[in-house]
Scaffold this active site. Sequence first.
Site, PDB file in Angstrom:
ATOM      1  N   GLY A  12       0.771  -1.232   0.000  1.00  0.00           N
ATOM      2  CA  GLY A  12       0.000   0.000   0.000  1.00  0.00           C
ATOM      3  C   GLY A  12       0.804   1.284   0.000  1.00  0.00           C
ATOM      4  O   GLY A  12       0.329   2.307  -0.489  1.00  0.00           O
ATOM      5  N   GLY A  14       3.536   1.976  -1.646  1.00  0.00           N
ATOM      6  CA  GLY A  14       4.161   2.281  -2.926  1.00  0.00           C
ATOM      7  C   GLY A  14       3.296   3.196  -3.770  1.00  0.00           C
ATOM      8  O   GLY A  14       2.119   3.421  -3.479  1.00  0.00           O
ATOM      9  N   ARG A  38       4.950  -4.327   4.147  1.00  0.00           N
ATOM     10  CA  ARG A  38       5.992  -5.197   4.693  1.00  0.00           C
ATOM     11  C   ARG A  38       6.207  -4.928   6.180  1.00  0.00           C
ATOM     12  O   ARG A  38       6.018  -3.807   6.665  1.00  0.00           O
ATOM     13  CB  ARG A  38       7.302  -5.014   3.931  1.00  0.00           C
ATOM     14  CG  ARG A  38       7.909  -3.644   4.039  1.00  0.00           C
ATOM     15  CD  ARG A  38       9.146  -3.516   3.150  1.00  0.00           C
ATOM     16  NE  ARG A  38       9.799  -2.236   3.288  1.00  0.00           N
ATOM     17  CZ  ARG A  38       9.434  -1.130   2.660  1.00  0.00           C
ATOM     18  NH1 ARG A  38       8.393  -1.141   1.850  1.00  0.00           N
ATOM     19  NH2 ARG A  38      10.092   0.000   2.850  1.00  0.00           N
ATOM     20  N   THR A 102       2.026  -7.729 -10.746  1.00  0.00           N
ATOM     21  CA  THR A 102       3.468  -7.858 -10.518  1.00  0.00           C
ATOM     22  C   THR A 102       4.161  -8.377 -11.775  1.00  0.00           C
ATOM     23  O   THR A 102       3.657  -9.294 -12.430  1.00  0.00           O
ATOM     24  CB  THR A 102       3.729  -8.836  -9.355  1.00  0.00           C
ATOM     25  OG1 THR A 102       3.043  -8.353  -8.195  1.00  0.00           O
ATOM     26  CG2 THR A 102       5.210  -8.974  -9.052  1.00  0.00           C
ATOM     27  N   MET A 128      -2.582  -3.873 -17.068  1.00  0.00           N
ATOM     28  CA  MET A 128      -4.021  -3.914 -16.809  1.00  0.00           C
ATOM     29  C   MET A 128      -4.825  -2.919 -17.644  1.00  0.00           C
ATOM     30  O   MET A 128      -6.036  -2.843 -17.502  1.00  0.00           O
ATOM     31  CB  MET A 128      -4.283  -3.627 -15.318  1.00  0.00           C
ATOM     32  CG  MET A 128      -3.704  -4.639 -14.367  1.00  0.00           C
ATOM     33  SD  MET A 128      -4.687  -6.151 -14.352  1.00  0.00           S
ATOM     34  CE  MET A 128      -3.666  -7.204 -13.294  1.00  0.00           C
ATOM     35  N   HIS A 158      10.379   3.189 -19.395  1.00  0.00           N
ATOM     36  CA  HIS A 158       9.782   3.345 -18.072  1.00  0.00           C
ATOM     37  C   HIS A 158      10.658   4.248 -17.201  1.00  0.00           C
ATOM     38  O   HIS A 158      11.799   4.546 -17.552  1.00  0.00           O
ATOM     39  CB  HIS A 158       9.606   1.987 -17.377  1.00  0.00           C
ATOM     40  CG  HIS A 158       8.446   1.191 -17.900  1.00  0.00           C
ATOM     41  ND1 HIS A 158       8.557   0.365 -18.995  1.00  0.00           N
ATOM     42  CD2 HIS A 158       7.150   1.110 -17.498  1.00  0.00           C
ATOM     43  CE1 HIS A 158       7.385  -0.209 -19.240  1.00  0.00           C
ATOM     44  NE2 HIS A 158       6.518   0.233 -18.345  1.00  0.00           N
ATOM     45  N   HIS A 159      10.123   4.605 -16.048  1.00  0.00           N
ATOM     46  CA  HIS A 159      10.822   5.449 -15.077  1.00  0.00           C
ATOM     47  C   HIS A 159      12.090   4.771 -14.550  1.00  0.00           C
ATOM     48  O   HIS A 159      12.259   3.550 -14.677  1.00  0.00           O
ATOM     49  CB  HIS A 159       9.888   5.761 -13.901  1.00  0.00           C
ATOM     50  CG  HIS A 159       9.286   4.532 -13.287  1.00  0.00           C
ATOM     51  ND1 HIS A 159       9.896   3.803 -12.296  1.00  0.00           N
ATOM     52  CD2 HIS A 159       8.134   3.873 -13.570  1.00  0.00           C
ATOM     53  CE1 HIS A 159       9.142   2.772 -11.962  1.00  0.00           C
ATOM     54  NE2 HIS A 159       8.067   2.779 -12.727  1.00  0.00           N
ATOM     55  N   LYS A 162      12.188   1.464 -12.125  1.00  0.00           N
ATOM     56  CA  LYS A 162      11.751   0.116 -12.525  1.00  0.00           C
ATOM     57  C   LYS A 162      12.941  -0.840 -12.490  1.00  0.00           C
ATOM     58  O   LYS A 162      14.016  -0.529 -13.009  1.00  0.00           O
ATOM     59  CB  LYS A 162      11.125   0.143 -13.917  1.00  0.00           C
ATOM     60  CG  LYS A 162      10.473  -1.190 -14.307  1.00  0.00           C
ATOM     61  CD  LYS A 162       9.615  -1.038 -15.539  1.00  0.00           C
ATOM     62  CE  LYS A 162       8.967  -2.360 -15.945  1.00  0.00           C
ATOM     63  NZ  LYS A 162       8.099  -2.908 -14.890  1.00  0.00           N
ATOM     64  N   GLY A 168       6.950  -6.257 -18.206  1.00  0.00           N
ATOM     65  CA  GLY A 168       5.942  -7.292 -18.389  1.00  0.00           C
ATOM     66  C   GLY A 168       5.087  -7.043 -19.611  1.00  0.00           C
ATOM     67  O   GLY A 168       4.695  -7.977 -20.319  1.00  0.00           O
TER      68      GLY A 168
END
Length: 269
Positions: A12, A14, A38, A102, A128, A158-159, A162, A168
């Site tokens: 949560g 992140g 975590r 993930t 997604m 990507h940033h 990553k 993915g």
Amino acid sequence: MTDTPGIVITGGSGKMGQMLINTVLASDKCRLVGVVDRAGHEWIGQDVGTAMGGQPVGVTVTDDALEAFAKAQAVIDFTAPAATVAFAELAAQARAVHVIGTTGLTDDDLAAINAAARHAVVVRAGNMSLGVNLLVKLTQKVAAALDEDFDIEVIEAHHHHKVDAPSGTALMLGEAAAEGRGVDLKDVRDSGRDGITGARKRGDIGFSAIRGGDIVGEHDVMFAAAGERIVLRHLATDRAIFARGALKAALWGQDKGPGEYDMMDVLGL
């Protein structure tokens, strides 16, 4: 509201986790019933609304995933491979829909997730968003229509945070291109070129990864032949598209039988 599905968000704290939390809180089709992070994280024991710098929402962040999942109808999980594999087993025990965004999962990880899907619904996708999944379908169709005179390259950006490459989504696109050509991606994948690599092998599917700044996600599939190129492109400018897609998947899975599904199933593509 109590008859709407209860959703737990993992990871949560992140960026994606917070986006998912806000998306669930804003929806009238579900309830936020848990947030997992975590062990040892500073958010543990705090109301998640307060932890995010806002008003309390009545949900306390926990590191006890099993307890959180037990009161949920769905778990949305954009974390790390080891955590996702552990969450898959716990979500299956709770018979909760497990939506997995993930990336970087190994074959062993996928086997463990598949085993969990024998007992509960798992919706797993490298991306997604509706647009990306349409791009995947288009990539498959174009690859099927063109022969090996057209070289295929998947280029993604990507940033700089990553940690896995290719993304993915890039692998989804590569798999779609390979499927369109009737080959196994493992046999034709070409990535990480450096130095004197020799000429490109006919029929290979190449991958290039760019990392920098705060790029949310950019993916091109290029079909290049002598004298012409076809480029299919998707640009993401807001992570909310992934959160909305993940929530759609969590709601879609509520009346489905155990098994592993993807966003093509969710979107009916």
